[in-house]
Design a protein around this motif. Structure first.
Motif, PDB file in Angstrom:
ATOM      1  N   SER A   1     165.097  19.834 -10.123  1.00 31.90           N
ATOM      2  CA  SER A   1     165.112  21.314  -9.508  1.00 31.90           C
ATOM      3  C   SER A   1     163.695  21.848 -10.248  1.00 31.90           C
ATOM      4  O   SER A   1     163.152  22.653  -9.392  1.00 31.90           O
ATOM      5  CB  SER A   1     166.467  22.216  -9.717  1.00 31.90           C
TER       6      SER A   1
ATOM      7  N   GLU B   1     160.399  22.894  -8.008  1.00 32.34           N
ATOM      8  CA  GLU B   1     159.758  24.519  -7.690  1.00 32.34           C
ATOM      9  C   GLU B   1     158.369  24.105  -8.370  1.00 32.34           C
ATOM     10  O   GLU B   1     157.655  25.158  -7.853  1.00 32.34           O
ATOM     11  CB  GLU B   1     160.697  25.243  -9.055  1.00 32.34           C
TER      12      GLU B   1
ATOM     13  N   HIS C   1     163.546  21.035  -0.749  1.00 31.88           N
ATOM     14  CA  HIS C   1     163.076  22.311  -1.156  1.00 31.88           C
ATOM     15  C   HIS C   1     161.862  23.045  -0.591  1.00 31.88           C
ATOM     16  O   HIS C   1     161.993  24.286  -0.316  1.00 31.88           O
ATOM     17  CB  HIS C   1     163.129  22.316  -2.817  1.00 31.88           C
TER      18      HIS C   1
END
Length: 340
Positions: A126, A130, A157
């Motif tokens: 994660s 980002e 994402h």
């Protein structure tokens, strides 16, 4: 991390000798979880070895871990990822403070730390996703190779925030590109499958290349699914950024100088098969006789699963510890093992 040390009483589970424990079976059980990559599965299997070990000193424990790690490497054809995990965990145990007078208590804490690390490490993807998002513009066209958990998560994402399109290579011999294609198209990301032999053809249409990794080595180079190296060479020739995504537990103290220095290389790879002798009266078959010609399993076995991409071909490495140049990876890796 908070300590989970007990009252100081011996733990029978930790101190019992269990000669029937199979570290390879423990590794396979850990891998059964789709989210667990080989380095984390290696750490989990070694923490279980600590739990089952009857070692009474730190020297004996480290010795048992080294034996367990070697056993894993011998039984797994592609040992690169698990070797990185074993290396990380054994380095941690070797430098673990051991002032406690109760060795069973010390082993409990090592097991706790190992399990806690693997639980938290799942979130590394994660963090990387980002970081990658900041390098993706609207309407980006991305080329990726094979299947990678961290790359897939980064693309999923990005899809929630940006408009992207993705070319995915077939990635023979395992054909894992299809898994990436199915995962991305299931959420509505425009994708096209690309033949491995068409990478140069499609490179002019992409904005950058995004690949995962089995390991990032001391040179800052990349070990990944075979075909990654040729993709990086073509990207360099076309002046397209080549980005590698790697969780820090995949940083590996290894320094290959060529493809043939990889631990997966063996004498059978790229070896020449002996021609089959035909009777003089039997004509050779025309290649057109079978329109669905594919490689046999024996022919596939003569080909590598992974290759090595040199650091000069890599633009940046995205990791949970930050966005690094290949040279930065080298510095981080040295510091990581020096200060475990």
């Amino acid at each position: 991390m908070p300590s989970t040390a007990g009252s100081g009483e011996p733990n029978s589970d930790l101190d019992a000798t269990q000669p029937d424990f199979d570290v390879y079976q423990a590794y396979q059980r850990a891998l059964a979880d789709e989210e667990t990559s080989p380095p984390l599965a290696a750490i989990l299997s070694l923490t279980e070895l600590v739990t089952r070990s009857d070692a009474g000193t730190m020297f004996e424990l480290v010795q048992a871990l080294n034996v367990g790690a070697e056993s894993l490497k011998k039984r797994v054809p592609n040992q690169i990822g698990l070797a990185a995990g074993c290396e990380l965990f054994i380095g941690f145990v070797t430098l673990f403070p051991h002032e406690s007078a109760n060795f069973s208590e010390l082993k409990r804490e090592i097991v706790h730390q190992g399990k806690s690390y693997t639980l938290s490490a799942v979130n590394f993807r994660s963090k990387i996703a980002e970081l990658v998002l900041g390098f993706i513009k609207d309407d980006s066209v991305i080329l990726t190779h094979s299947y990678s958990r961290v790359v897939t998560q980064a693309l999923l994402h990005a899809h929630t925030r940006k408009r992207i399109s993705v070319y995915v290579t077939e990635a023979r011999p395992r054909g894992l590109g299809l898994k990436t294609y199915e995962t991305l198209t299931a959420v509505g990301i425009p994708c096209t499958m690309v033949l491995d032999s068409a990478v140069a053809y499609v490179m002019d249409k992409v904005d950058f290349v995004l690949v995962g990794s089995e390991a990032v080595v001391e040179s800052g180079g990349l070990i990944n699914a075979v075909g990654s190296n040729q993709m990086a060479i073509i990207a360099k020739a076309e002046n397209k950024p080549f980005y590698a995504l790697a969780e820090s537990y995949k940083f590996h103290r290894s320094f290959p100088l060529s493809q043939y220095d990889l631990p997966t290389h063996n004498s059978g790879i790229l070896s020449f098969a002996h021609p089959t002798n035909r009777p003089a009266s039997e004509p050779a078959r025309s290649p057109r006789a079978s329109p669905q010609r594919t490689m046999t399993s024996e022919q596939m076995d003569r080909n590598p699963d992974v290759d090595y991409t040199t650091p000069d071909l890599i633009s940046l490495v995205f990791s949970d510890v930050g966005v690094l140049t290949p040279g930065g990876v080298s510095q981080y890796l040295v510091g990581m093992f020096a200060g475990l």
